[in-house]
Design a protein around this motif. Structure first.
Motif, PDB file in Angstrom:
ATOM      1  N   GLN A 250       0.845  -1.202   0.000  1.00  0.00           N
ATOM      2  CA  GLN A 250       0.000   0.000   0.000  1.00  0.00           C
ATOM      3  C   GLN A 250       0.884   1.258   0.000  1.00  0.00           C
ATOM      4  O   GLN A 250       0.624   2.204  -0.759  1.00  0.00           O
ATOM      5  N   ALA A 251       1.911   1.246   0.833  1.00  0.00           N
ATOM      6  CA  ALA A 251       2.796   2.425   0.884  1.00  0.00           C
ATOM      7  C   ALA A 251       3.521   2.612  -0.444  1.00  0.00           C
ATOM      8  O   ALA A 251       3.689   3.750  -0.916  1.00  0.00           O
ATOM      9  N   LEU A 252       3.937   1.519  -1.064  1.00  0.00           N
ATOM     10  CA  LEU A 252       4.640   1.637  -2.353  1.00  0.00           C
ATOM     11  C   LEU A 252       3.701   2.172  -3.437  1.00  0.00           C
ATOM     12  O   LEU A 252       4.076   3.039  -4.226  1.00  0.00           O
ATOM     13  N   LEU A 253       2.460   1.670  -3.443  1.00  0.00           N
ATOM     14  CA  LEU A 253       1.521   2.158  -4.473  1.00  0.00           C
ATOM     15  C   LEU A 253       1.146   3.614  -4.199  1.00  0.00           C
ATOM     16  O   LEU A 253       0.919   4.395  -5.133  1.00  0.00           O
ATOM     17  N   ASP A 254       1.114   3.991  -2.938  1.00  0.00           N
ATOM     18  CA  ASP A 254       0.828   5.391  -2.619  1.00  0.00           C
ATOM     19  C   ASP A 254       1.984   6.290  -3.080  1.00  0.00           C
ATOM     20  O   ASP A 254       1.757   7.379  -3.620  1.00  0.00           O
ATOM     21  N   ALA A 255       3.213   5.821  -2.871  1.00  0.00           N
ATOM     22  CA  ALA A 255       4.375   6.614  -3.327  1.00  0.00           C
ATOM     23  C   ALA A 255       4.369   6.734  -4.847  1.00  0.00           C
ATOM     24  O   ALA A 255       4.657   7.811  -5.400  1.00  0.00           O
ATOM     25  N   LEU A 256       4.021   5.649  -5.542  1.00  0.00           N
ATOM     26  CA  LEU A 256       3.969   5.706  -7.009  1.00  0.00           C
ATOM     27  C   LEU A 256       2.862   6.663  -7.469  1.00  0.00           C
ATOM     28  O   LEU A 256       3.022   7.408  -8.436  1.00  0.00           O
ATOM     29  N   THR A 257       1.741   6.657  -6.740  1.00  0.00           N
ATOM     30  CA  THR A 257       0.638   7.572  -7.070  1.00  0.00           C
ATOM     31  C   THR A 257       1.088   9.021  -6.889  1.00  0.00           C
ATOM     32  O   THR A 257       0.773   9.886  -7.721  1.00  0.00           O
ATOM     33  N   ILE A 258       1.814   9.294  -5.820  1.00  0.00           N
ATOM     34  CA  ILE A 258       2.303  10.662  -5.580  1.00  0.00           C
ATOM     35  C   ILE A 258       3.299  11.049  -6.679  1.00  0.00           C
ATOM     36  O   ILE A 258       3.245  12.156  -7.212  1.00  0.00           O
ATOM     37  N   ARG A 259       4.172  10.125  -7.035  1.00  0.00           N
ATOM     38  CA  ARG A 259       5.144  10.419  -8.103  1.00  0.00           C
ATOM     39  C   ARG A 259       4.405  10.826  -9.377  1.00  0.00           C
ATOM     40  O   ARG A 259       4.741  11.822 -10.018  1.00  0.00           O
ATOM     41  N   HIS A 260       3.388  10.056  -9.751  1.00  0.00           N
ATOM     42  CA  HIS A 260       2.624  10.359 -10.973  1.00  0.00           C
ATOM     43  C   HIS A 260       1.769  11.605 -10.789  1.00  0.00           C
ATOM     44  O   HIS A 260       1.717  12.461 -11.665  1.00  0.00           O
ATOM     45  N   GLY A 261       1.076  11.689  -9.640  1.00  0.00           N
ATOM     46  CA  GLY A 261       0.134  12.804  -9.430  1.00  0.00           C
ATOM     47  C   GLY A 261       0.818  14.150  -9.356  1.00  0.00           C
ATOM     48  O   GLY A 261       0.256  15.174  -9.763  1.00  0.00           O
ATOM     49  N   LYS A 262       2.053  14.144  -8.849  1.00  0.00           N
ATOM     50  CA  LYS A 262       2.814  15.397  -8.743  1.00  0.00           C
ATOM     51  C   LYS A 262       3.751  15.594  -9.934  1.00  0.00           C
ATOM     52  O   LYS A 262       4.521  16.558  -9.973  1.00  0.00           O
ATOM     53  N   GLY A 263       3.725  14.662 -10.863  1.00  0.00           N
ATOM     54  CA  GLY A 263       4.569  14.788 -12.060  1.00  0.00           C
ATOM     55  C   GLY A 263       6.048  14.742 -11.748  1.00  0.00           C
ATOM     56  O   GLY A 263       6.858  15.403 -12.413  1.00  0.00           O
TER      57      GLY A 263
END
Ligand code: CP
Length: 335
Positions: free
Chosen positions: A155-168
């Protein structure tokens, strides 16, 4: 936005396949470059999963067992989809119909799964530490899909990946300069714990916000800033991560009423306006709409990352299954 690497951070050499851990039991113990390695590995699966043909057979012939002793929608389904998209044979253990219900111990269950020559076992369990107990008894990699109040590393890894994508953010960017506020039932949340470990390791500033009864004592030791005032916590926040009240782990009354909880800790449009104008909204699910998050925030186009988190969950789980079975598959370059 680019940010410098934390001073303690290194990177694997380009093209390296090495990941020195036998399983994934938690974010604790992962070095910054190992977290980034898993995020980088997941990027190819984000791309594949957006294609009409979502198939790569690198795990063909391998058997993956999902053993979920607690309910799940997102994690169970995404591990199943991840394994199947990589060509593995995926078996979901039906715990409710299993011999666990006849009193078989966790260790005997683990030894039974081991005797079936699984190539990876994914486990969710209600007791903190149960996944490690199983990992110590089996020969294959074990992936923690959430154990009690302890950790939920994917969950933490997918959240970090989401932040990476969401924040560009580019692949070379760390999370320095980003402020993430996690609000809700911090006390009972394995998602909060794994996210705190992951985000602080990547360089983010992490704030945690909860009523006093739902804030763990000594949380400052995890390099976070605790708040009881949600409005104050939101000021200058780039990412707001909401958590549900984990009623199933509560014994006794932790909040006066859902209505009062929403008033003080619910994410409403007015409250979101206190964060930065481009702040992202996240929630691991399942959501309790109208309590910790209002529907018009949860569904806010362009700002809510909640369905993106689910998308990234499949990619991260594909990356973890691929990386952790490389040793067994004899993939060249394995450390
Ligand atoms: N986020 C999460 O773990 O959801 P599930 O309980 O549905 O797997």
């Amino acid at each position: 936005m680019t940010s410098p690497a934390p001073s303690h951070a290194g990177r694997y050499p380009a093209g390296s396949l090495a990941f020195p851990h036998r399983g994934l039991l938690g974010i604790a113990g992962l070095a910054p470059h190992e977290i980034l390695f898993l995020l980088d590995e997941a990027e190819q699966w984000v791309e594949l999963n957006r294609q009409p043909h979502k198939r790569d057979d690198r795990l063909a012939g391998l058997t993956i067992i999902n053993a979920f002793f607690e309910n799940s929608t997102r994690t169970l389904l995404s591990f199943e989809i991840a394994g199947k998209r990589l060509g593995a044979d995926v078996v979901n253990m039906a715990v409710a119909q299993s011999s666990v219900k006849k009193g078989e111990t966790l260790i005997d269950t683990a030894m039974t799964l081991n005797a079936m020559h699984a190539d990876a076992i994914v486990i969710r369990h209600g007791s903190s530490g149960a996944v490690r107990l199983i990992a110590d008894k089996v020969d294959c990699p074990v992936l923690n899909a959430g154990d009690g109040q302890h950790e939920h590393p994917t969950q933490a890894l997918l959240d970090a990946l989401t932040i990476r994508h969401g924040k560009g953010l580019s692949r070379d960017s760390w999370f320095n300069g980003l402020t993430v506020t996690i609000c809700g039932d911090i006390l009972h949340s394995r998602v909060a714990r794994s996210n705190i470990l992951c985000l602080t390791t990547l360089g983010a500033e992490v704030r945690v916000c909860a009523p006093p009864a739902l804030m763990p004592a000594g949380i400052e030791a995890m390099k976070v800033t605790p708040f009881h005032d949600f409005d104050a916590a939101l000021k200058g926040t780039d990412v707001v991560m909401m958590l549900r009240l984990q009623q199933e782990r509560m014994q006794g009354q932790f909040i006066p009423s859902p209505r009062e909880y929403r008033y003080l800790y619910g994410l409403t449009p007015d409250r979101l306006a206190r964060a930065r104008p481009d702040a992202l909204v996240m929630h691991p699910g399942p959501m309790n709409r109208g309590i910790e998050i209002d529907s018009n925030v949860a569904d806010l186009d362009g700002r809510s990352m909640i369905t993106r988190q689910v998308e990234m969950g499949v990619a991260i789980r594909m990356a973890c299954l691929d990386v952790l079975t490389r040793r067994a598959r004899g993939v060249e370059g394995w450390a």
